[in-house]
Every structure is written in structure tokens, then in C-alpha cells.
Design a protein around this motif. Structure first.
Motif, mmCIF file in Angstrom:
data_model
loop_
_atom_site.group_PDB
_atom_site.id
_atom_site.type_symbol
_atom_site.label_atom_id
_atom_site.label_comp_id
_atom_site.label_asym_id
_atom_site.label_seq_id
_atom_site.Cartn_x
_atom_site.Cartn_y
_atom_site.Cartn_z
ATOM 1 N N ILE A 79 -10.439 5.706 -18.169
ATOM 2 C CA ILE A 79 -9.153 5.085 -18.270
ATOM 3 C C ILE A 79 -8.366 4.869 -16.821
ATOM 4 C CG2 ILE A 79 -6.739 5.311 -19.328
ATOM 5 C CD1 ILE A 79 -8.442 6.456 -21.845
ATOM 6 N N ASN A 80 -7.756 3.829 -16.776
ATOM 7 C CA ASN A 80 -6.937 3.766 -15.546
ATOM 8 C C ASN A 80 -5.496 3.626 -15.808
ATOM 9 O OD1 ASN A 80 -9.298 3.930 -13.850
ATOM 10 N ND2 ASN A 80 -9.532 1.515 -14.024
ATOM 11 N N VAL A 81 -4.616 4.092 -14.985
ATOM 12 C CA VAL A 81 -3.265 3.938 -15.166
ATOM 13 C C VAL A 81 -2.702 3.536 -13.958
ATOM 14 C CG1 VAL A 81 -0.948 4.928 -16.018
ATOM 15 C CG2 VAL A 81 -3.197 5.720 -16.821
ATOM 16 N N GLY A 82 -2.443 2.091 -13.642
ATOM 17 C CA GLY A 82 -1.994 1.539 -12.371
ATOM 18 C C GLY A 82 -0.522 1.568 -12.391
ATOM 19 N N ILE A 83 0.045 1.974 -11.525
ATOM 20 C CA ILE A 83 1.614 2.370 -11.412
ATOM 21 C C ILE A 83 1.970 1.614 -10.074
ATOM 22 C CG2 ILE A 83 3.325 3.665 -11.433
ATOM 23 C CD1 ILE A 83 2.131 5.573 -13.212
ATOM 24 N N THR A 84 2.943 0.480 -10.449
ATOM 25 C CA THR A 84 3.572 -0.098 -9.110
ATOM 26 C C THR A 84 5.026 0.308 -9.452
ATOM 27 O OG1 THR A 84 3.684 -2.344 -8.103
ATOM 28 C CG2 THR A 84 4.065 -2.108 -10.387
ATOM 29 N N GLY A 85 5.928 -0.104 -8.348
ATOM 30 C CA GLY A 85 7.298 0.092 -7.827
ATOM 31 C C GLY A 85 7.810 1.448 -7.876
ATOM 32 N N ASP B 169 3.138 -5.808 -1.714
ATOM 33 C CA ASP B 169 4.590 -5.503 -1.915
ATOM 34 C C ASP B 169 4.628 -4.110 -2.774
ATOM 35 O OD1 ASP B 169 7.653 -6.859 -1.802
ATOM 36 O OD2 ASP B 169 7.324 -5.165 -3.126
ATOM 37 N N PRO B 170 5.400 -3.045 -2.569
ATOM 38 C CA PRO B 170 5.140 -1.966 -3.275
ATOM 39 C C PRO B 170 5.962 -1.999 -4.696
ATOM 40 C CG PRO B 170 6.861 -1.432 -1.583
ATOM 41 C CD PRO B 170 6.060 -2.784 -1.189
ATOM 42 N N ILE C 119 10.722 -2.587 -10.920
ATOM 43 C CA ILE C 119 11.409 -1.056 -10.721
ATOM 44 C C ILE C 119 10.553 -0.096 -11.025
ATOM 45 C CG2 ILE C 119 13.210 0.440 -11.297
ATOM 46 C CD1 ILE C 119 15.239 -1.907 -11.611
ATOM 47 N N ILE C 120 9.732 -0.102 -12.123
ATOM 48 C CA ILE C 120 8.615 0.467 -12.048
ATOM 49 C C ILE C 120 7.547 -0.461 -13.358
ATOM 50 C CG2 ILE C 120 9.301 2.686 -11.802
ATOM 51 C CD1 ILE C 120 7.790 2.273 -15.103
ATOM 52 N N GLY C 121 6.424 -0.396 -13.111
ATOM 53 C CA GLY C 121 5.421 -1.013 -13.910
ATOM 54 C C GLY C 121 4.258 -0.260 -14.280
ATOM 55 N N VAL C 122 3.567 -0.316 -15.459
ATOM 56 C CA VAL C 122 2.485 0.622 -15.814
ATOM 57 C C VAL C 122 1.680 -0.135 -16.402
ATOM 58 C CG1 VAL C 122 1.821 2.585 -16.830
ATOM 59 C CG2 VAL C 122 4.118 2.532 -16.045
#
Lengths: 261, 153
Positions: A195-201, A115-116, A183-186
Motif C-alpha cells: 500500500i502507498n499513501v502519497g501526500i502532496t501539499g 510544485d509542492p 492545501i493537502i491531497g492524499v
């Protein structure tokens, strides 16, 4: 809900053998069952994998945390081992849905559904996860293909997800107040290797924000994020948040995540 | 069709059900235990919360076929010997309900909370009841009822 043939598989081999292009594996069912009720999905066969013992459980080795596909969110959230090794991952699990959803929903189901706005995909990206299936091991960056789409084949069963233990990490999300989806998640994670910055939503599929990761590689502080431009192009826009708002929140929550590391 | 054997409120039940029968359907339509309510039917509202093997779940989103061998407790199973469960008493005393539609799920969810946390704070109660939606009370008296029950249990 349209009817289907329910099967409870005794092992992964049987589950895979029963699968076809007109079937779905059932773990927690927190998305699959409502989707079938709403007429968004229908299947000839539902293959329950919950009773396959080897698919559940949490193992910690020196450098990684491996979580079985049918391990429930509540188990990850309350695991002393996960809390110690990757506290941000336990906190993420604690923030999914509500207690009853966490008592049924599973990590494998969450990432297979992609799910996005789901939480776990961002953890897979940030924590350099390897997704182990009955056929192969897949890097998270290659696993998530697009909206509700992964590289899994219809007969392929996720067995476990292996996360690298980072030096520091934090997941911060702006939850939808009703569903608790992001709505957004970081998810910011600092590993020895990068370093990783995973972004969802934010977009149609989870992604690793290379600009934010680059800025944090030079200077791991929330002020380093100030100068990064986050474009709203390609971002989701709906009744909950416009794309411009989402872009702004990505920045705000990335800063929050770095400060919380 | 599938044959399942489960225990509901301490009684052994063996039934032939359709593959797509949900636990809420089994309870309400087959066993006539209509205390478990169906609101949204898609696991958001929490009116259908019951306990399966000691944990609260949403019964509208669990297939009965998959619960073969489980122990289920519904709202009907809380009172014993004609005496209300302390959580039910507390909801009555603190006026933790108005129309009552969400109440069975609220009570079952709150009972599960107190199993793990003996004296929850207001915030912990509100967080735990996130998956139980009430459109009447504004939640204030529900939180008060859970606190009242915690002091009695």
C-alpha cells in the motif's frame, strides 16, 4: 516578460540538443509562462516539445497505464481507458486548476515542475510510477527530490509516465478555493505488492507516508488511521493553513480516501 | 522574430511577431481585437479566454509562436451578420454582467461548455466557470444566463 529564443523541436533528440542550463522545455506552459511574467524565472531558450507526436497519448497494457508527457489534463480526465483502469487518476486530472488550464496543462510539465502542492506527484508515488526519459527510467520515489526539484538533468526530456494499475485507489484533496492547488491531497493505493499513501501539499515535497501505509497494511479501513499520529513537524504553514491544521487534514483526508476506495 | 500564419475569426492572418508575444498580446496589440481582456495576466482570472482549434484556453498564457497554423475564435467572432450569439443575447437578457470586464472570457468559456454539455446543471456551470472570476455579479445571473442560452441553442 523578458524575451527569449523560441524553438519548436521536431523530435526529442533535437529538443535535448537545444537544451542548456539556461533553457526550459515548454509543454503546456501553465507554470512556466506565468513564472516568466512574474520575473520568477527567465531563460535564454524556450524549447517547445508540444509538436513532438510520440510524447502524447495514453496506452493501457495489462498491468500499467502509460501516459505521454505532453498529454493534457483534459485528455486524461476524459479518457475512457484511464477511467476504467485507474478511475482515481482520471478524477485527479479533472480536479486540476480549471477547464482552460486542463486544456493546456500537461502531466509531464506538472511532474517536472514538482510544485509542492501539485496533484500528479502524489499519483506517481501512490501508483508506483516509472518516469521514462530519453536517457533512463526512474522510480517515482527517486524522481522527486525537494521543493520544485527533481533528479532530471537540464537536457533530459520526460517522454512518458507509467503507472501501475492498483487493486483499489482514491485521491482526495482539500483544494485551495482560488487556485485548486492542494492545501493537502492524499492518494491511497492498494496494490498486490503493498500500500502507498502519497501526500502532496503538506510538506516541501510529495512523500509516501509509511506510517499510514503500515497501519493500512494491517487493516485496510479508515478506523485503522485513527491510531496513527501525524506530526506537524516539517509541514508547510502559510496564510491558507497552519502546519497543525495540515497535519489534521492529512488524517481526515486519508480516512476519506480509504472510505472512497 | 517569428513568422506565423493563423486564422482569427475566419480570416487568415500572417504576422511577424516577437518570440515572447502571447496570444492575448497578438490579438490586442497587433490585430486590435481588444474584446479579449487582460486581467491578471497569469491565467487565473479568465478574462482572456478565447477558443483555439475549438477549445477554450487562456490567451495570456499561450505563446503566439506556438500557435502557428491554429484557428482562433475571439469574442468578436461570435456574432454573425450583426446578430448577437445566443450566449451574448442571454447575458444581456439575464443581466449576467455589471462592469463587463470579465464578460468576454465568461461568454467564451460558457460557449465551450455548451459544446460538450447541452443542458448543464447549475453545479456543472459553476464548476466549468471556476477559471473565470467576476467581482461584480456574485455569479447568480451568469449561471442564469448560461441556462437561458442552453435553452435557446
Amino acid at each position: 516578460m523578458k524575451t527569449f529564443n523560441y524553438h519548436s523541436a521536431k523530435d526529442v533528440k533535437e529538443a535535448s540538443k537545444l537544451a542548456s542550463s539556461n533553457s526550459a522545455f515548454l509543454a503546456g506552459g501553465m507554470t512556466t509562462i506565468p513564472s516568466m511574467k512574474l520575473g520568477l524565472a527567465s531563460y535564454k531558450d524556450i524549447i517547445d516539445i508540444k509538436r513532438i507526436k510520440k510524447l502524447s497519448g495514453i496506452k493501457i497494457s495489462g498491468k500499467t497505464v502509460t501516459i505521454g508527457a505532453t498529454t493534457k489534463h483534459s485528455e486524461v480526465a476524459s479518457s475512457k481507458d484511464v477511467k476504467k483502469a485507474i478511475p482515481s487518476l482520471a478524477a485527479l486530472a479533472e480536479g486540476i486548476g480549471d477547464p482552460q488550464v486542463r486544456n493546456r496543462g500537461t502531466i509531464g510539465g506538472s511532474i517536472a515542475n514538482n510544485d509542492p502542492a501539485a496533484d500528479y506527484p502524489s499519483a506517481c508515488i501512490a501508483l508506483n510510477a516509472t518516469i521514462h526519459t530519453n536517457n533512463r527510467s526512474i522510480d517515482a520515489e527517486k524522481f522527486f527530490r525537494g521543493m520544485f526539484e527533481t533528479c532530471l538533468k537540464s537536457t533530459e526530456v520526460i517522454e512518458a509516465i507509467e503507472f501501475s494499475i492498483p487493486q483499489k485507489s482514491s485521491y482526495q484533496k482539500l483544494p485551495n478555493p482560488a487556485s485548486r492547488y492542494a492545501i493537502i491531497g492524499v492518494y491511497v493505493a492498494k496494490h498486490k505488492t503493498g500500500i502507498n499513501v502519497g501526500i502532496t501539499g503538506a510538506k516541501s515535497c510529495v512523500y509516501n507516508d509509511k506510517d499510514l501505509a503500515g497501519a493500512l497494511t494491517k487493516n485496510f479501513s479508515s478506523s485503522a488511521i485513527d491510531s496513527v499520529k501525524i506530526s506537524s513537524s516539517g509541514m508547510n504553514s502559510d496564510i491558507h493553513a497552519s502546519s497543525d491544521y495540515r497535519a489534521n487534514m492529512v488524517k481526515a483526508f486519508a480516512k476519506k480516501a480509504v472510505d472512497a476506495c | 522574430m517569428k513568422k506565423i500564419a493563423i486564422e482569427v475569426n475566419g480570416k487568415k492572418v500572417s504576422k511577424e511577431i516577437q518570440d515572447h508575444t502571447t496570444l492575448s498580446g497578438l490579438l490586442r496589440d497587433i490585430l486590435n481585437l481588444t474584446g479579449t481582456h487582460i486581467g491578471c495576466d497569469t491565467s487565473q482570472c479568465g478574462a482572456c479566454v478565447v477558443h483555439v482549434d475549438g477549445k477554450s484556453i487562456k490567451s495570456c498564457t499561450a505563446l503566439a509562436a506556438d500557435l502557428d497554423g491554429s484557428k482562433v475564435t475571439t469574442i468578436e467572432g461570435l456574432a454573425s451578420n450583426g446578430k448577437l450569439h445566443p450566449m451574448q443575447e442571454a447575458f444581456k437578457k439575464m443581466h449576467g454582467l455589471q462592469c463587463g470586464f470579465c464578460t468576454p472570457g465568461m461568454v467564451m468559456s460558457a460557449v465551450d461548455l455548451l459544446k460538450n454539455k447541452k443542458n448543464p446543471s447549475d453545479q456543472e456551470i459553476r464548476d466549468w466557470l471556476e477559471g473565470n472570476i467576476c467581482r461584480c455579479t456574485g455569479y447568480h445571473n451568469i449561471v442564469a444566463a448560461v441556462k437561458e442560452a442552453a435553452s435557446k441553442m
